[in-house]
Structure formats: C-alpha cells, structure tokens
Design a protein around this motif. Sequence first.
Motif, short mmCIF file in Angstrom:
data_model
loop_
_atom_site.label_atom_id
_atom_site.label_comp_id
_atom_site.label_asym_id
_atom_site.label_seq_id
_atom_site.Cartn_x
_atom_site.Cartn_y
_atom_site.Cartn_z
N ALA A 227 0.81 -1.22 0.00
CA ALA A 227 0.00 0.00 0.00
C ALA A 227 0.84 1.27 0.00
CB ALA A 227 -0.94 0.00 1.20
N ILE A 228 2.05 1.21 0.56
CA ILE A 228 2.83 2.45 0.69
C ILE A 228 4.11 2.47 -0.13
CG2 ILE A 228 1.95 2.71 3.06
CD1 ILE A 228 4.85 2.08 4.02
N ARG A 229 4.44 1.38 -0.77
CA ARG A 229 5.76 1.28 -1.41
C ARG A 229 5.96 2.29 -2.53
NH1 ARG A 229 6.42 -4.62 -3.52
NH2 ARG A 229 8.39 -3.74 -4.20
N ASP A 230 4.87 2.73 -3.17
CA ASP A 230 5.02 3.68 -4.27
C ASP A 230 5.44 5.07 -3.79
OD1 ASP A 230 4.47 1.83 -6.18
OD2 ASP A 230 2.38 2.43 -6.49
N PHE A 231 5.14 5.41 -2.54
CA PHE A 231 5.53 6.74 -2.05
C PHE A 231 6.57 6.69 -0.94
CE2 PHE A 231 1.47 5.93 0.32
CZ PHE A 231 1.97 5.96 1.62
N ALA A 232 6.85 5.51 -0.39
CA ALA A 232 7.86 5.41 0.68
C ALA A 232 9.26 5.43 0.08
CB ALA A 232 7.66 4.13 1.47
N PRO A 233 10.22 6.04 0.77
CA PRO A 233 11.61 5.93 0.32
C PRO A 233 12.07 4.48 0.35
CG PRO A 233 11.36 7.58 2.07
CD PRO A 233 10.08 6.82 2.01
N SER A 234 13.04 4.14 -0.46
CA SER A 234 13.60 2.79 -0.41
C SER A 234 14.25 2.57 0.96
CB SER A 234 14.65 2.59 -1.51
OG SER A 234 14.05 2.71 -2.78
N PRO A 235 13.95 1.47 1.62
CA PRO A 235 14.53 1.26 2.95
C PRO A 235 16.03 1.01 2.88
CG PRO A 235 13.35 -0.71 2.24
CD PRO A 235 13.05 0.36 1.22
N ALA A 236 16.74 1.54 3.87
CA ALA A 236 18.17 1.24 4.02
C ALA A 236 18.36 -0.07 4.76
CB ALA A 236 18.86 2.37 4.78
N LEU A 237 17.31 -0.48 5.51
CA LEU A 237 17.41 -1.66 6.37
C LEU A 237 15.99 -2.12 6.69
CD1 LEU A 237 19.68 -3.26 7.88
CD2 LEU A 237 19.33 -1.70 9.81
N VAL A 238 15.83 -3.45 6.86
CA VAL A 238 14.55 -4.01 7.27
C VAL A 238 14.81 -4.94 8.45
CG1 VAL A 238 12.44 -5.17 6.52
CG2 VAL A 238 13.87 -4.02 4.83
#
Length: 300
Positions: A65-76
């Motif tokens: 739902a949010i991946r299109d507007f979220a920054p790419s994660p540096a870490l998960v």
Amino acid sequence: MSRARLLLLCPGQGDQHTDMFSLARTSDAASDLLDQLAVRADGDIFANRNAQPLIVAATLGMWEAIRDFAPSPALVAGYSIGELSAYGVAGAITPAQGIALAAQRAQLMDACQQAAPGQALLSITGITLANAEALATAHGFHISIETGEDTCIVGGPAAQTEALQQAIEASGARSRRLPVEVASHTTYMQSAVTPFEDALRATPFQPMQAPVLAGVDATTVEDKPRAIDTLSRQLAEKIRWLGCMDAAAEAGITVALELGPGAALSRMLQNRHPHIATRSVADFRTLDGIRKWLDRATED
C-alpha cells in the motif's frame, strides 16, 4: 538529495485484530494483493497456525500500500515471524511465498508443542538480563527474546510458571504470562529447525533490495545462504531484539516505520533511541497521513 535512512519494522504476533487489513485495503494494489493471498482475519486469529500467516499478510499488504511513495529502505528488521515478513519487504520472496512459509513455520512449531505439551511464555520487567536468565534457568525456562536491558521474554514448562513468577516478584521485578502456548525461540523448537531450513532452501529467492537484520545475532543479511541459516536458527535460539535496535542506530538509521499491525516495535525503538524519528502505521488513519509524515521525516 536526502541523507535520511529508513528502517522498516515488521512486527511479530500479539497485536493482530479483525480490522488489521482495513487501512492497507484503501489502496487498490494492496487490496488486490490481499484478495490473491486469500488470508482472512476471522476465526481464532491468535492460534499459531492462523496468526503467523495473518501477520505476514498484513505486513506485506501494508508495504504494497505504501511502497510507491515510501523511500527505499536502508534496512529491514522483523521481530520473530516478522523476520520472515522482512524478506518479503526486502524483495527476496514474494508475498505468496511468505504466506506459505509462515504456514509451514507455524505447523512445525505446533508439532514441537504437541510433542512436548505444557509450554508457556512470560515477560519479565525490572531485572537485568543476567539475573533474569539465572532465575529462568533455575525453573527450566530459557530467554526467548531480549527486548531491553531490564526486559525480556522467557519460555519454558507451564508447570513451573507460578514458581518462576513468585521468584521474579521476590526479586523486586514484575512478570506477566503471555497468551501463547508455544515456547518459541527456545530449545523446545529444536526439531523444527532442520525442516524449516529445508523449506527455505526449496524456496526461490530474488536479489535482496535491502539488507535484513538477523534476530539471532543482530547482523545484516544480504544473501540466501545467510537468510536460510538465520531464519531457521531463530526458531530455537533467542532473539536479540535489543541488539537489533542498537545495530539499526549504529547503521545510521534516521527514520523508522513499523508496518503493523500494532506499534510495539516502534515504541521500543523510540524508547531506546529517541533520536530516530519513529512511528507505526497504526498511528495513522489514512495512507496519505503516512505519506505526509514520511515526507517530513525524510526531509534533509
């Protein structure tokens, strides 16, 4: 260009609820994904066999739902079953693979519980980890998850629960029995490790788009062999969540978002490292609210 570094947090069991998919479903893409996964938050959502696939579906549905507007994660990073979700967020496995692996994981853990019934989990607060471990060991318990310098979860024989709680209280600390009958992340789950390792090995992995923190040692994982090793080992080894929070801070994380359901991980991280801007999707009523907060939090 922003120097913000985003950590995505993937929760474990405990905060699931019947409306856990509602916010994600306001996204057409996430709603379509959840329909394809065919996971429903009905029946006994706290039973292990249901809870683990539900948690993974909710987390990966929210990421969709949010991946299109979220920054790419540096870490998960993921807590318990959330560590499996983390590999879905990092792009190593598909949501469908994540659900299938979660179901297998739950089945293997339930088999361990059935082979050695009468298991329990307790939270301990207000005592050092070393002293908590000594008390736990004296009553046949093992540390399951290190959540703070004076907080942890222990797993062991349900028959010794009352005696352990009395000893904890006598030490000046506090405890609470959790509504879980599986002593996860302890030696009680040892016979699940190799079969789950086999299931992971048989699952095709894609190149990871972000490193994942391993719960067993708080180090970063960037390839399938290490993912197989650490994901399988964590079934029967304690989770060093305290170490994971510190590793995230050491990696220069500036912003953290918990993908839900719940907000337990974001609260722990905020308490431990208040300089990291930290929220959970559970804090928001709309996806646009999440987007606006991420925009503000990641401004240079």
